[in-house]
Write an enzyme that holds these catalytic residues in place. Sequence first.
Site, PDB file in Angstrom:
ATOM      1  N   CYS A  11       0.907  -1.105   0.034  1.00 50.30           N
ATOM      2  CA  CYS A  11       0.008  -0.016  -0.015  1.00 50.30           C
ATOM      3  C   CYS A  11       0.850   1.176   0.031  1.00 50.30           C
ATOM      4  O   CYS A  11       1.999   1.107   0.288  1.00 50.30           O
ATOM      5  CB  CYS A  11      -0.768   0.140   1.196  1.00 50.30           C
ATOM      6  SG  CYS A  11      -1.950  -1.433   1.505  1.00 50.30           S
ATOM      7  N   GLY A  37      -0.796   0.562  -4.729  1.00 43.25           N
ATOM      8  CA  GLY A  37      -1.969   0.062  -4.741  1.00 43.25           C
ATOM      9  C   GLY A  37      -3.036   0.594  -5.636  1.00 43.25           C
ATOM     10  O   GLY A  37      -3.098   1.664  -5.503  1.00 43.25           O
ATOM     11  N   ASN A 111       0.370   0.405   5.920  1.00 42.10           N
ATOM     12  CA  ASN A 111       1.363  -0.270   4.987  1.00 42.10           C
ATOM     13  C   ASN A 111       1.986  -1.383   5.701  1.00 42.10           C
ATOM     14  O   ASN A 111       2.738  -1.130   6.382  1.00 42.10           O
ATOM     15  CB  ASN A 111       2.280   0.732   4.121  1.00 42.10           C
ATOM     16  CG  ASN A 111       2.965   0.013   3.265  1.00 42.10           C
ATOM     17  OD1 ASN A 111       4.090   0.567   3.205  1.00 42.10           O
ATOM     18  ND2 ASN A 111       2.658  -1.397   2.763  1.00 42.10           N
ATOM     19  N   GLY A 112       1.451  -2.723   5.328  1.00 40.62           N
ATOM     20  CA  GLY A 112       2.147  -3.895   5.818  1.00 40.62           C
ATOM     21  C   GLY A 112       1.104  -4.711   6.514  1.00 40.62           C
ATOM     22  O   GLY A 112       0.048  -4.859   5.811  1.00 40.62           O
ATOM     23  N   TYR A 254      11.554  -4.768  -7.187  1.00 36.80           N
ATOM     24  CA  TYR A 254      10.316  -4.517  -8.046  1.00 36.80           C
ATOM     25  C   TYR A 254       9.644  -3.252  -7.497  1.00 36.80           C
ATOM     26  O   TYR A 254       8.815  -2.648  -8.398  1.00 36.80           O
ATOM     27  CB  TYR A 254       9.463  -5.915  -8.055  1.00 36.80           C
ATOM     28  CG  TYR A 254       8.178  -5.818  -8.684  1.00 36.80           C
ATOM     29  CD1 TYR A 254       8.161  -5.617 -10.088  1.00 36.80           C
ATOM     30  CD2 TYR A 254       6.984  -5.900  -8.038  1.00 36.80           C
ATOM     31  CE1 TYR A 254       6.943  -5.692 -10.694  1.00 36.80           C
ATOM     32  CE2 TYR A 254       5.996  -5.816  -8.646  1.00 36.80           C
ATOM     33  CZ  TYR A 254       5.879  -5.662  -9.926  1.00 36.80           C
ATOM     34  OH  TYR A 254       4.718  -5.628 -10.453  1.00 36.80           O
TER      35      TYR A 254
END
Length: 467
Positions: A11, A37, A111-112, A254
């Site tokens: 995210c 996201g 985020n996570g 990436y």
Amino acid sequence: MQYDDKPKDECGVFGVFGHPRAVELTYLGLRALQHRGQESSGIVASDGEKLTYHHGMGLVHSVFTDEVLAKLNGHIAIGHNRYSTAGSSTLENAQPLVRNYKQGPLALGHNGNLVNAVQVRNHLENAGSIFSTSLDTEVIFHLIAHSRNQSLEHRILDALRSVQGAYSFVCMDTETLMGARDAYGFRPLWIGRMKDAYVLSSETCAFDVVEAEPIREVDPGELIFIRSVRRGLESMRFHKRQSELSQCIFEYIYLARPDSIMFGESVNNTRREFGRQLAREHPVKADVVIPVPDSATIAALGYAEESGIPFDLGLSRNTFVGRSFMNPTQDIRELMVKVKLNPVRDVLSGKRVVVVDDSIMRGTNSRTLVKIVRQGGATAVHLRIASPPNKFPCFYGVDTPTRGELIASSHTIEDIRKYIRADSLGYLSIGGLLQSVTAPRDFCTTCFDGEYPIPLVEEVSEQLPLI
Ligand code: SF4
């Protein structure tokens, strides 16, 4: 169903304090973080007295029309782009979540992935908490509400000491902007400054868009908060920084944009060094080096520089591929890859081609990729992967296939080469990967070696929060 056979970004989070156009800046920040996201997006704003907010499914620009943005106002704002790593993809799970507790409204975008979220949630439900989403983020809210401390920052510290996992988040009430990063530093979070305003972002590429200067990364185990521009940035710790961090090395491979600075290093430089190292480890006689666009372009440039083989763009990417069929046959799956990638025959015809990709997950798309390059007229296809074989799934906020689906977890490199029908196949070694970063002990490499730095769910089930 994934056609691109890549790990999914987690995210993106963004926050602003002290700017009259905080909402518009957050909107722009989220657009810069769209790659992290694409399922849903949300913005929460405060004028100092109340929160206004909006969430929607889809890309940032489609969720936030001019009319929607006009309804949000204030000098503090946080925003979130979501790809679901925990909880299903529904509007109720869109973030930032907003909740009222006894001291007023609170918003949080995360985020996570919390590895003990299920255990903590069960514990809280047994104590009477009622959850309204399937998000692990909601666990943090309940822990904040249950804390016996009075100040918000101490309540948050209490909550963060009870959760385990990989997270960076932005959080706000009507007067304060906050940000935190887990003690291992898995996920990124930056602090920036623009004149009198402060900005938080998952990646620095969003600072460039709003013309903010990066100050520093939030330190692992640190909670930062901003109440007034005069008092500036304030900081507290909820955990000691680990002596060895576990920053996600897949951000370099990436996930992150190449124009970001991540964990103290340029993503572009690091990714390019992966390509150079790959060329040193797996040289081959060839006429042209091509990337799988766009994520492997930088690594392919590095490979070409080191090998002296000319770089070119041998695959054209269709950037307008929308959603896929739900239950495709193998034939349709292959055609979907072809919709996305088409060979450039002028570049490939009659050539021995090195194709550089960033990773292989299931391997099905690599097989189609090799076929496409041959259809473009290549006389030999040498696939080079700018990361080690992906053998283990991630439980720290990146959506990867299961272990059974990861082709390298059960096949040798030669088996994989035969399956994808390449003339040769070479992966970057773990040693080569770590040699390319300046602080190798500070990175998580679990995808490749299976050494999980935080024990998984079963092992943490006894360590429940105190409420
Ligand atoms: S397991 Fe892989 S994707 Fe997950 S945090 Fe570690 S390096 Fe990143």
